[in-house]
Design a protein around this motif. Structure first.
Motif, PDB file in Angstrom:
ATOM      1  N   LEU A  22       0.836  -1.201   0.000  1.00 42.79           N
ATOM      2  CA  LEU A  22       0.000   0.000   0.000  1.00 42.79           C
ATOM      3  C   LEU A  22       0.872   1.252   0.000  1.00 42.79           C
ATOM      4  O   LEU A  22       0.616   2.201  -0.756  1.00 42.79           O
ATOM      5  CB  LEU A  22      -0.918  -0.018   1.220  1.00 42.79           C
ATOM      6  CG  LEU A  22      -1.820   1.207   1.422  1.00 42.79           C
ATOM      7  CD1 LEU A  22      -2.739   1.407   0.232  1.00 42.79           C
ATOM      8  CD2 LEU A  22      -2.622   1.059   2.714  1.00 42.79           C
ATOM      9  N   HIS A  25       2.248   2.003  -3.349  1.00 41.82           N
ATOM     10  CA  HIS A  25       1.271   2.703  -4.203  1.00 41.82           C
ATOM     11  C   HIS A  25       1.249   4.196  -3.885  1.00 41.82           C
ATOM     12  O   HIS A  25       1.178   5.034  -4.797  1.00 41.82           O
ATOM     13  CB  HIS A  25      -0.137   2.126  -3.975  1.00 41.82           C
ATOM     14  CG  HIS A  25      -0.408   0.861  -4.723  1.00 41.82           C
ATOM     15  ND1 HIS A  25      -0.214   0.725  -6.075  1.00 41.82           N
ATOM     16  CD2 HIS A  25      -0.897  -0.339  -4.296  1.00 41.82           C
ATOM     17  CE1 HIS A  25      -0.557  -0.501  -6.454  1.00 41.82           C
ATOM     18  NE2 HIS A  25      -0.969  -1.165  -5.394  1.00 41.82           N
ATOM     19  N   GLN A  28       4.090   6.061  -5.434  1.00 44.66           N
ATOM     20  CA  GLN A  28       3.880   6.332  -6.856  1.00 44.66           C
ATOM     21  C   GLN A  28       3.001   7.555  -7.066  1.00 44.66           C
ATOM     22  O   GLN A  28       3.202   8.329  -8.019  1.00 44.66           O
ATOM     23  CB  GLN A  28       3.245   5.114  -7.532  1.00 44.66           C
ATOM     24  CG  GLN A  28       4.168   3.905  -7.611  1.00 44.66           C
ATOM     25  CD  GLN A  28       3.476   2.689  -8.200  1.00 44.66           C
ATOM     26  OE1 GLN A  28       2.248   2.617  -8.262  1.00 44.66           O
ATOM     27  NE2 GLN A  28       4.261   1.722  -8.653  1.00 44.66           N
ATOM     28  N   ALA A 204      -3.882  -3.512  -0.434  1.00 53.64           N
ATOM     29  CA  ALA A 204      -3.068  -2.531  -1.170  1.00 53.64           C
ATOM     30  C   ALA A 204      -3.805  -2.097  -2.424  1.00 53.64           C
ATOM     31  O   ALA A 204      -3.362  -2.325  -3.549  1.00 53.64           O
ATOM     32  CB  ALA A 204      -1.713  -3.125  -1.504  1.00 53.64           C
ATOM     33  N   ASP A 205      -4.939  -1.463  -2.217  1.00 55.73           N
ATOM     34  CA  ASP A 205      -5.786  -1.020  -3.316  1.00 55.73           C
ATOM     35  C   ASP A 205      -5.435   0.416  -3.687  1.00 55.73           C
ATOM     36  O   ASP A 205      -5.186   1.250  -2.824  1.00 55.73           O
ATOM     37  CB  ASP A 205      -7.257  -1.112  -2.896  1.00 55.73           C
ATOM     38  CG  ASP A 205      -8.212  -0.941  -4.057  1.00 55.73           C
ATOM     39  OD1 ASP A 205      -8.409   0.212  -4.471  1.00 55.73           O
ATOM     40  OD2 ASP A 205      -8.747  -1.950  -4.536  1.00 55.73           O
ATOM     41  N   GLU A 206      -5.450   0.704  -4.982  1.00 57.32           N
ATOM     42  CA  GLU A 206      -5.088   2.043  -5.451  1.00 57.32           C
ATOM     43  C   GLU A 206      -6.027   3.098  -4.880  1.00 57.32           C
ATOM     44  O   GLU A 206      -5.615   4.236  -4.620  1.00 57.32           O
ATOM     45  CB  GLU A 206      -5.106   2.065  -6.985  1.00 57.32           C
ATOM     46  CG  GLU A 206      -4.533   3.331  -7.609  1.00 57.32           C
ATOM     47  CD  GLU A 206      -5.605   4.372  -7.909  1.00 57.32           C
ATOM     48  OE1 GLU A 206      -5.231   5.536  -8.136  1.00 57.32           O
ATOM     49  OE2 GLU A 206      -6.802   4.003  -7.913  1.00 57.32           O
ATOM     50  N   ALA A 209      -4.815   3.987  -1.467  1.00 55.34           N
ATOM     51  CA  ALA A 209      -3.636   4.840  -1.617  1.00 55.34           C
ATOM     52  C   ALA A 209      -4.024   6.275  -1.945  1.00 55.34           C
ATOM     53  O   ALA A 209      -3.405   7.231  -1.459  1.00 55.34           O
ATOM     54  CB  ALA A 209      -2.716   4.271  -2.697  1.00 55.34           C
ATOM     55  N   ARG A 210      -5.060   6.448  -2.735  1.00 57.13           N
ATOM     56  CA  ARG A 210      -5.522   7.801  -3.072  1.00 57.13           C
ATOM     57  C   ARG A 210      -6.056   8.533  -1.851  1.00 57.13           C
ATOM     58  O   ARG A 210      -5.899   9.755  -1.723  1.00 57.13           O
ATOM     59  CB  ARG A 210      -6.581   7.733  -4.175  1.00 57.13           C
ATOM     60  CG  ARG A 210      -5.996   7.440  -5.552  1.00 57.13           C
ATOM     61  CD  ARG A 210      -7.059   6.996  -6.544  1.00 57.13           C
ATOM     62  NE  ARG A 210      -8.167   7.936  -6.671  1.00 57.13           N
ATOM     63  CZ  ARG A 210      -9.325   7.637  -7.261  1.00 57.13           C
ATOM     64  NH1 ARG A 210      -9.522   6.410  -7.764  1.00 57.13           N
ATOM     65  NH2 ARG A 210     -10.272   8.551  -7.370  1.00 57.13           N
TER      66      ARG A 210
END
Length: 226
Positions: A22, A25, A28, A204-206, A209-210
């Motif tokens: 996570l 992500h 990034q 660890a979902d995008e 992370a957002r």
């Protein structure tokens, strides 16, 4: 500027891997930020040690889904030790977390006639339950299913009781939506709750992370003004 990603900590390797993924992500999404990991329990380094050694201003983002003891005591105490460090709200409630829960439910095979129990870790602090109830209010309109709440610890109803109540109300199946970030103790408690189906943790979902990136960016003006 340092983003101090503060999670609970776990002895479960798969849980540690999920948090590391996570944070990768998040890096990034925020290539300009330095990210330091910290923990409030089980793992090292502690939030106090990380805040003490960070050079320059920092933003603590709790990798926790609701307000509770760790946000109100451990993280708040660490943030107060420096004028150039602030702590954000926990990750939940948030619409992106509701979207992630819906995705996990469909991945688990949600179908007509199911009753969804939003299964949270729980805390004795009233603010935590308020956050989970608000999360339920975000999740429920996204599903053509009844959605109730259960807690693994610290608050009522406990998840097994919520599962039993859903069955008594006529549910064909009860699906526990795991409202935890990663595999570990509370995910295992949810899995053992007696639900017919249990979803995977948010992981660890995008979208998660957002949320972390959003919390960090929203705190920057306060840090820069310190």
């Amino acid at each position: 500027m340092t983003l101090i990603a503060c999670s609970h900590g776990t002895r479960f390797p798969e849980g540690r891997d999920a948090i590391h993924a996570l944070i990768a992500h998040v890096q990034q999404l925020l290539p300009e930020a330095e990210i330091a990991e910290a923990f409030v329990d089980v793992q090292e380094p502690s939030i106090d040690d990380v805040v003490a050694r960070v050079e320059g201003p920092g933003v603590i983002v709790p990798l926790l889904l609701s307000a509770g003891f760790h946000t109100g005591v451990d993280i708040a105490r660490a943030a107060r030790t420096r004028d150039d460090v602030v702590a954000t709200d926990p990750l939940g409630p948030h619409p992106l977390l509701a979207e992630t829960l819906v995705a996990r439910l469909h991945q688990a095979g949600l179908r007509d006639g199911d009753h969804v129990v939003l299964a949270a870790a729980g805390s004795s602090r009233p603010a935590a339950a308020e956050h989970v109830e608000r999360m339920r209010d975000l999740l429920a309109p996204r599903l053509p299913h009844p959605v109730t709440v259960g807690y693994a610890a610290g608050a009522d109803p406990r998840i097994p009781a919520a599962v039993s109540a859903a069955r008594a109300a006529g549910a064909r199946r009860v699906v526990a939506a795991s409202y935890v970030l990663a595999p570990g103790y509370f995910a295992n408690e949810i899995a053992a709750s007696g639900a017919d189906v249990v979803t995977a943790p948010l992981g660890a979902d995008e979208r998660v992370a957002r949320v972390i990136a959003e919390r960090y960016r929203a705190a920057l003006p306060a840090v820069m003004a310190a």
